[in-house]
Design a protein around this motif. Structure first.
Motif, PDB file in Angstrom:
ATOM      1  N   ARG A 171       0.860  -1.175   0.000  1.00 33.81           N
ATOM      2  CA  ARG A 171       0.000   0.000   0.000  1.00 33.81           C
ATOM      3  C   ARG A 171       0.898   1.226   0.000  1.00 33.81           C
ATOM      4  NH1 ARG A 171      -3.734   3.433   2.783  1.00 33.81           N
ATOM      5  NH2 ARG A 171      -2.850   3.219   4.888  1.00 33.81           N
ATOM      6  N   LEU A 172       0.756   2.059  -1.028  1.00 32.49           N
ATOM      7  CA  LEU A 172       1.546   3.266  -1.149  1.00 32.49           C
ATOM      8  C   LEU A 172       0.705   4.463  -0.709  1.00 32.49           C
ATOM      9  CD1 LEU A 172       3.277   2.675  -4.616  1.00 32.49           C
ATOM     10  CD2 LEU A 172       4.093   2.039  -2.330  1.00 32.49           C
ATOM     11  N   ILE A 173       1.259   5.287   0.179  1.00 32.24           N
ATOM     12  CA  ILE A 173       0.570   6.487   0.669  1.00 32.24           C
ATOM     13  C   ILE A 173       1.404   7.693   0.246  1.00 32.24           C
ATOM     14  CG2 ILE A 173      -0.351   7.716   2.672  1.00 32.24           C
ATOM     15  CD1 ILE A 173       0.485   4.125   3.210  1.00 32.24           C
ATOM     16  N   GLY A 174       0.842   8.546  -0.589  1.00 31.78           N
ATOM     17  CA  GLY A 174       1.587   9.680  -1.104  1.00 31.78           C
ATOM     18  C   GLY A 174       1.746   9.588  -2.608  1.00 31.78           C
ATOM     19  N   ARG A 175       2.579  10.455  -3.154  1.00 37.58           N
ATOM     20  CA  ARG A 175       2.789  10.498  -4.594  1.00 37.58           C
ATOM     21  C   ARG A 175       4.027   9.687  -4.978  1.00 37.58           C
ATOM     22  NH1 ARG A 175       1.340  16.765  -6.383  1.00 37.58           N
ATOM     23  NH2 ARG A 175      -0.813  16.736  -5.571  1.00 37.58           N
ATOM     24  N   ASP A 183      -1.237  12.754 -11.409  1.00 39.71           N
ATOM     25  CA  ASP A 183      -2.590  12.487 -11.864  1.00 39.71           C
ATOM     26  C   ASP A 183      -3.515  12.530 -10.651  1.00 39.71           C
ATOM     27  OD1 ASP A 183      -4.984  11.544 -12.829  1.00 39.71           O
ATOM     28  OD2 ASP A 183      -4.211   9.606 -13.504  1.00 39.71           O
ATOM     29  N   ALA A 184      -4.286  13.601 -10.542  1.00 39.67           N
ATOM     30  CA  ALA A 184      -5.116  13.816  -9.357  1.00 39.67           C
ATOM     31  C   ALA A 184      -6.153  12.722  -9.154  1.00 39.67           C
ATOM     32  CB  ALA A 184      -5.812  15.174  -9.453  1.00 39.67           C
ATOM     33  N   SER A 185      -6.491  11.996 -10.201  1.00 38.03           N
ATOM     34  CA  SER A 185      -7.503  10.945 -10.063  1.00 38.03           C
ATOM     35  C   SER A 185      -6.999   9.776  -9.212  1.00 38.03           C
ATOM     36  CB  SER A 185      -7.927  10.429 -11.442  1.00 38.03           C
ATOM     37  OG  SER A 185      -6.862   9.739 -12.083  1.00 38.03           O
ATOM     38  N   GLN A 186      -5.692   9.699  -8.973  1.00 39.31           N
ATOM     39  CA  GLN A 186      -5.132   8.590  -8.201  1.00 39.31           C
ATOM     40  C   GLN A 186      -5.440   8.701  -6.704  1.00 39.31           C
ATOM     41  OE1 GLN A 186      -1.110   7.230  -9.079  1.00 39.31           O
ATOM     42  NE2 GLN A 186      -1.085   8.459 -10.940  1.00 39.31           N
ATOM     43  N   TYR A 187      -5.804   9.898  -6.277  1.00 40.06           N
ATOM     44  CA  TYR A 187      -6.083  10.097  -4.846  1.00 40.06           C
ATOM     45  C   TYR A 187      -7.116  11.202  -4.717  1.00 40.06           C
ATOM     46  CZ  TYR A 187      -5.128  11.098   0.140  1.00 40.06           C
ATOM     47  OH  TYR A 187      -5.227  11.292   1.495  1.00 40.06           O
TER      48      TYR A 187
END
Length: 362
Positions: free
Chosen positions: A47-51, A245-249
């Motif tokens: 699980r990746l948190i952040g960009r 890509d803002a849709s990722q979060y």
């Protein structure tokens, strides 16, 4: 007095230290990364948190403070291969026990945990150091002596915070205002935003860069370096070709703490208001109908604080609100270079929790 208004964004050589001893063995360099990098990073059970920039096959690059990787495994030990363009401070959390890890320049495999009781464990590795020009890379998936399990579930809530050194944790662990930037006194996880996110059980993306403003950076008469309007759009903070890509979060709420550096000489031009209006527009385009909170700087006082309050107040709309989490008080003490220390951040974090709990029914 304007010595107290912000921060120099120069990069200082980082030195290793360990502030949080625990009862398990962890956080050490354990050898070459060659064996792991042959397979490369897949992220299938992480699980990746952040960009994170995963455009290069077998690698995940990241720079923003607070960026984290989390995984579960069954066994007694875990390690991971990392690359870095400089020395970077991380925090390793194993089943709630926390310790520092210093990732050195170059590529190596780092032990995150060893000597654990055989069974299921959760590990989280979080970057504490600011972006600057320091890029960290995940070069492979975790290596465990048992079985890598499916990734931990995502947090039920999501926050995005956009800020400067205050949000990056500059000097938060410093003894007083006389110390200057060092990685071992700067800690994004001790900031008001990170503390509030933890209390609210929320993921947090922190887009924070010391010395940055909506109009100009600290020390600039007129703008020279990229403003937050530019860096906000990037996956890797100092890469002009990097685009997020803002849709990722999609956050549930956006927090913006920008303005201290715009005021570094004591006043601002109309460009500050224009820059903040543009930033709000960019955020609303990325996250339609989400609440946006404009937070007053805890480092500004007197006439400057009232000026910022007036300017931000002029930008209020249906989904945009100005909030005051408090300022540095004499009884708080100070962090390095007049920054908020742990006491101020804790008080601000509690106020933010109360605000979001009330507004968002959390």
């Amino acid at each position: 007095m304007w010595k107290s208004v912000l921060l120099l964004s120069s990069v200082i050589a980082l030195s290793a230290c360990n502030h949080h001893p625990t009862t398990y063995k962890t956080a050490g360099e354990s050898g070459s990364a060659a064996a792991v990098t042959a397979q490369g990073f897949t992220g299938e059970q992480l699980r990746l948190i952040g960009r994170f920039d995963t455009s290069t096959q077998g690698k995940a690059q990241f720079t923003w403070p607070g960026s984290a990787v989390e995984f579960r495994f069954s066994g007694t030990s875990a390690s991971i291969a990392l690359g870095s363009t400089g020395d970077v401070r991380f925090q390793v959390d194993v089943d709630g026990a926390v310790q520092d890890l210093w990732v050195k320049n170059g590529e190596a495999t780092y032990t995150l945990a060893s000597g654990l009781t055989k069974g299921e464990h959760t590990v989280r590795l979080t970057r504490l150091t600011e972006s600057f020009a320091l890029v960290t890379s995940l070069l492979g998936d975790p290596i465990v002596d048992g079985t890598l399990l499916p990734a931990p579930a995502a947090a039920p809530r999501r926050l995005l915070v956009i800020g400067d050194s205050i949000t990056a944790g500059y000097g938060v662990e410093g003894a007083d205002q006389s110390c200057h930037y060092e990685a071992h006194t700067s800690n994004q996880q001790l900031t008001y935003a990170a503390l509030a996110a933890n209390e609210l059980n929320a993921d947090l993306h922190a887009i924070a860069w010391s010395g940055i403003g909506a109009w100009r950076s600290y020390g600039e008469k007129t703008p020279v370096n990229p403003s937050i309007l530019v860096r906000y759009q990037r996956t890797l903070a100092d890469d002009a070709n990097s685009r997020w890509d803002a849709s990722q979060y999609q956050p549930d709420a956006i927090l913006i703490t920008i303005g201290t550096n715009d005021y570094w000489e004591g006043s601002v031009s109309d460009d500050y208001r224009a820059g903040m209006k543009t930033l709000i527009g960019m955020v609303q385009a990325d996250y339609a109908n989400k609440p946006v909170y404009l937070i007053l700087s805890p480092m500004l006082g007197g006439v400057q604080r009232e000026s910022q309050k007036t300017i931000l107040g002029s930008l209020v709309s249906r989904n945009v609100k100005v909030i005051d989490l408090g300022k540095i008080e004499p009884t708080d003490g100070l962090g390095c270079d007049w920054h908020p220390n742990k006491i101020t951040n804790q008080r601000m974090g509690k106020a933010l929790v109360q605000q979001l709990t009330t507004d968002l029914k959390w």
